[in-house]
Design a protein around this motif. Structure first.
Motif, mmCIF file in Angstrom:
data_model
loop_
_atom_site.group_PDB
_atom_site.id
_atom_site.type_symbol
_atom_site.label_atom_id
_atom_site.label_comp_id
_atom_site.label_asym_id
_atom_site.label_seq_id
_atom_site.Cartn_x
_atom_site.Cartn_y
_atom_site.Cartn_z
ATOM 1 N N LEU A 15 -10.059 44.068 -13.320
ATOM 2 C CA LEU A 15 -10.612 45.046 -12.418
ATOM 3 C C LEU A 15 -9.522 45.775 -11.465
ATOM 4 O O LEU A 15 -9.521 46.377 -10.308
ATOM 5 N N LEU A 18 -9.013 49.423 -11.034
ATOM 6 C CA LEU A 18 -9.981 49.785 -10.351
ATOM 7 C C LEU A 18 -9.736 49.611 -8.599
ATOM 8 O O LEU A 18 -9.782 50.557 -8.054
ATOM 9 N N TRP A 19 -9.200 48.407 -8.379
ATOM 10 C CA TRP A 19 -9.005 47.857 -6.926
ATOM 11 C C TRP A 19 -7.723 48.767 -6.600
ATOM 12 O O TRP A 19 -7.709 49.138 -5.305
ATOM 13 N N GLN A 22 -8.933 52.105 -5.434
ATOM 14 C CA GLN A 22 -9.673 52.228 -4.437
ATOM 15 C C GLN A 22 -8.705 51.923 -3.009
ATOM 16 O O GLN A 22 -8.775 52.516 -2.127
ATOM 17 N N LEU A 137 -21.276 50.391 -8.409
ATOM 18 C CA LEU A 137 -20.190 49.791 -9.061
ATOM 19 C C LEU A 137 -19.024 49.295 -8.006
ATOM 20 O O LEU A 137 -18.341 48.452 -7.935
ATOM 21 N N SER A 141 -17.576 45.665 -7.125
ATOM 22 C CA SER A 141 -16.063 45.383 -7.495
ATOM 23 C C SER A 141 -15.508 44.695 -6.260
ATOM 24 O O SER A 141 -14.675 44.126 -6.184
ATOM 25 N N PHE A 144 -16.159 41.060 -6.199
ATOM 26 C CA PHE A 144 -15.077 40.541 -7.058
ATOM 27 C C PHE A 144 -13.728 40.213 -6.472
ATOM 28 O O PHE A 144 -12.866 39.369 -6.776
ATOM 29 N N SER A 202 -18.107 46.460 0.755
ATOM 30 C CA SER A 202 -19.401 46.224 -0.210
ATOM 31 C C SER A 202 -20.494 46.293 0.724
ATOM 32 O O SER A 202 -21.520 46.437 0.097
#
Length: 365
Positions: A15, A18-19, A22, A137, A141, A144, A202
């Motif tokens: 991930l 993706l992080w 972001q 999603l 994420s 996580f 989140s």
């Protein structure tokens, strides 16, 4: 420790990209309003009455205007939202003091090259351009990411006498030592704000589900449910007797110290005007939560939300957004959000490079 290390490694490998996306998009959005406004020639002066701005926007677009939104705390920039002939959401920018047209932008841009770059980055950040599925999603994420941050803190926390080594880049000799050292040092500095960003991000992805569940146990005032009190729901016709200026004046008397935030017209919500303000006591400086809904036929107030006097669960819900953006701590908080967001791609890059170096088979002597 081996379990913590394995979990941290594989979460990052799966991930981390993706992080990084972001963190990069979130960091860019921290000061995007100021950067955007710097390119526009705005006139000094008070905001014109809503009806003047609506008339100018309708004349320029030839379409019914759904909402006026003040972009900034000085009310000098306003966007008017509408749907084009194809039904796609659009916005036209106006000078709040003169009603001069400054530009047009897509509200749901497919690419960043249509004059809506900041909006494209925003939609990418909150949903990966994938609507509700992408929003879910992003929320998962973020959970996580919380686990990865905690595991990284556990395995990277220096012993009592090792802090000097952990925070001294000059002591790192080999490339693996430098990669690990920078990854560890950036992580130790960025973990506290990143924990806040991941948890609030989140929460906002799942806020409706969370407040619906907690609302059964604690007092909560759901703003969305206020629409059921509208004149339209009570059997009135569609004829509008109250104009936008009157609706704004009626709503502003409820929050005389509030700063105008937006005005939703009956074309968007049949039966009532919805007017939002930002109160001086709110942490949300750009987009306040104070709300008044005015019946289009009678001018009566059919709904009112005061974020200052709301239940505790509402306060928690209202605070998530300004904390996530750093607004709650002023300029310093926003700078911390910017630096923390940029730390994520740096952590991912150093960690990925270190993993790649270590997985290579060692050459025989």
């Amino acid at each position: 420790r081996r379990l913590w290390t394995k979990g941290h490694l594989w979460l990052g490998l799966i991930l981390g990209a993706l992080w990084s996306l972001q963190g990069l998009t979130g960091g860019l959005l921290t000061f995007h309003r100021e950067l955007d406004r710097a390119t526009l020639a705005l006139t000094d002066g008070p905001m014109l009455p809503p009806s003047r701005l609506i008339a100018a926007a309708q004349q320029a677009t030839g379409r019914p205007i759904q909402r006026l939104t003040a972009i900034g705390t000085d009310l000098r920039l306003v966007d008017a939202r509408y749907d084009d002939d194809a039904g796609k959401p659009q916005a036209i920018l106006l000078d709040g003091a003169t009603a001069r047209i400054l530009g047009r932008r897509e509200r749901d841009p497919a690419t960043p090259f249509t004059g809506s770059g900041w909006r494209w980055i925003y939609v990418l950040h909150i949903s990966l351009m994938a609507g509700p599925t992408g929003r879910t999603l992003i929320g998962v994420s973020g959970l996580f990411l919380l686990a990865s941050l905690v595991s990284g803190l556990v395995i990277g926390w220096p012993h009592r006498r090792a802090w000097k080594q952990a925070l001294s880049p000059a002591r790192w000799r080999s490339l693996p030592q430098k990669l690990y050292g920078w990854h560890r040092m950036i992580g130790l500095c960025a973990v506290p704000p990143l924990l806040i960003l991941a948890s609030t991000g989140s929460y906002m992805a799942f806020d409706k589900a969370v407040t619906a569940a907690l609302g059964r146990l604690f007092a909560f005032q759901p703003i969305a449910m206020m629409a059921h009190q509208s004149h339209d729901a009570m059997g009135g016709d569609d004829h509008v007797m109250v104009d936008p200026d009157q609706a704004y004046a009626i709503a502003h008397r409820q929050f005389p110290a509030g700063r105008f935030m937006n005005l939703e017209l009956p074309v968007e919500h049949a039966g009532y005007y919805s007017v939002r303000f930002t109160l001086p006591q709110e942490w949300r400086r750009w987009s306040g939560r104070a709300l008044v809904r005015v019946d289009t036929m009678t001018g009566e107030i059919i709904a009112r939300y005061d974020p200052v006097g709301a239940p505790l669960l509402n306060h928690i819900d209202d605070m998530a957004y300004p904390i996530h953006l750093g607004e709650a701590a002023g300029t310093i908080g926003r700078i911390l959000v910017l630096l923390s967001g940029l730390a994520l791609p740096m952590l991912y890059g150093a960690g990925l490079w270190l993993w790649w170096k270590r997985r290579k088979p060692k050459k025989k002597a």
